[in-house]
Design a protein around this motif. Structure first.
Motif, PDB file in Angstrom:
ATOM      1  N   HIS A   1     -38.710 -20.073 -80.415  1.00  0.00           N
ATOM      2  CA  HIS A   1     -39.788 -20.594 -81.418  1.00  0.00           C
ATOM      3  C   HIS A   1     -38.990 -21.577 -82.389  1.00  0.00           C
ATOM      4  CE1 HIS A   1     -42.191 -18.839 -84.891  1.00  0.00           C
ATOM      5  NE2 HIS A   1     -41.802 -19.951 -85.204  1.00  0.00           N
TER       6      HIS A   1
ATOM      7  N   TRP B   1     -40.111 -25.271 -83.204  1.00  0.00           N
ATOM      8  CA  TRP B   1     -40.188 -25.615 -84.392  1.00  0.00           C
ATOM      9  C   TRP B   1     -39.769 -26.822 -84.829  1.00  0.00           C
ATOM     10  CZ3 TRP B   1     -39.098 -26.676 -89.320  1.00  0.00           C
ATOM     11  CH2 TRP B   1     -39.811 -26.426 -90.382  1.00  0.00           C
TER      12      TRP B   1
ATOM     13  N   SER C   1     -41.584 -19.619 -90.576  1.00  0.00           N
ATOM     14  CA  SER C   1     -42.500 -19.804 -89.285  1.00  0.00           C
ATOM     15  C   SER C   1     -42.441 -18.391 -88.641  1.00  0.00           C
ATOM     16  CB  SER C   1     -42.219 -20.834 -88.800  1.00  0.00           C
ATOM     17  OG  SER C   1     -42.944 -20.853 -87.513  1.00  0.00           O
TER      18      SER C   1
END
Length: 147
Positions: free
Chosen positions: A12, A16, A36
């Protein structure tokens, strides 16, 4: 037993950062990445430290501090990420030696060792096939649900 999310959170973070850099930003802060991932920035900083040691990200201190990719997403595989954040074997044997006088206690570890080796080899092969570029592409292609 609970599942470990370190690989998912690390992927992730990398996806990102990659998207953030494509949008014209030079570095990403752990606070923005953590927002996030809906986790604590300390969790992100620890994972990013491991990814930095593996040569996947770079960090900058001082004014304009933050994190950036050390390699393109297309050259980073999930296996690279896995090796950076998941040290050691996928499965473990007993913490103490089973009763060697028992037929099951004597044979369980040799029996399971071969099975575990096959599973880990398959896992590593599959992770090596997937780049973070593909992960980000899949993320961007996923339909968004309204909040």
């Amino acid at each position: 037993m609970s599942a470990n999310s370190r690989l998912t959170i690390a992927a992730h973070a990398l996806a990102w950062i990659g998207l953030y850099q494509r949008q014209g930003h030079e570095v990403a802060t752990s606070e923005k990445i953590a927002a996030s991932a809906n986790t604590n920035p300390v969790v992100i900083r620890r994972l990013l430290g491991e990814l930095r040691r593996a040569g996947l990200v770079e960090s900058r201190r001082g004014a304009g501090a933050g994190w950036s990719l050390a390699r393109e997403l297309g050259s980073i595989t999930l296996l690279d990420v896995y090796d950076a954040v998941e040290p050691g074997p996928l499965f473990a044997m007993h913490r103490t030696t089973p009763d060697q006088g028992c037929v099951v206690g004597h044979g369980i570890q040799p029996a399971m060792r071969g099975i575990y080796q096959d599973i880990e080899e398959t896992l590593r092969d599959e992770l090596a096939r997937v780049t973070l570029e593909k992960v980000l592409g899949d993320v961007l292609a996923a339909p968004r649900r309204p909040l």
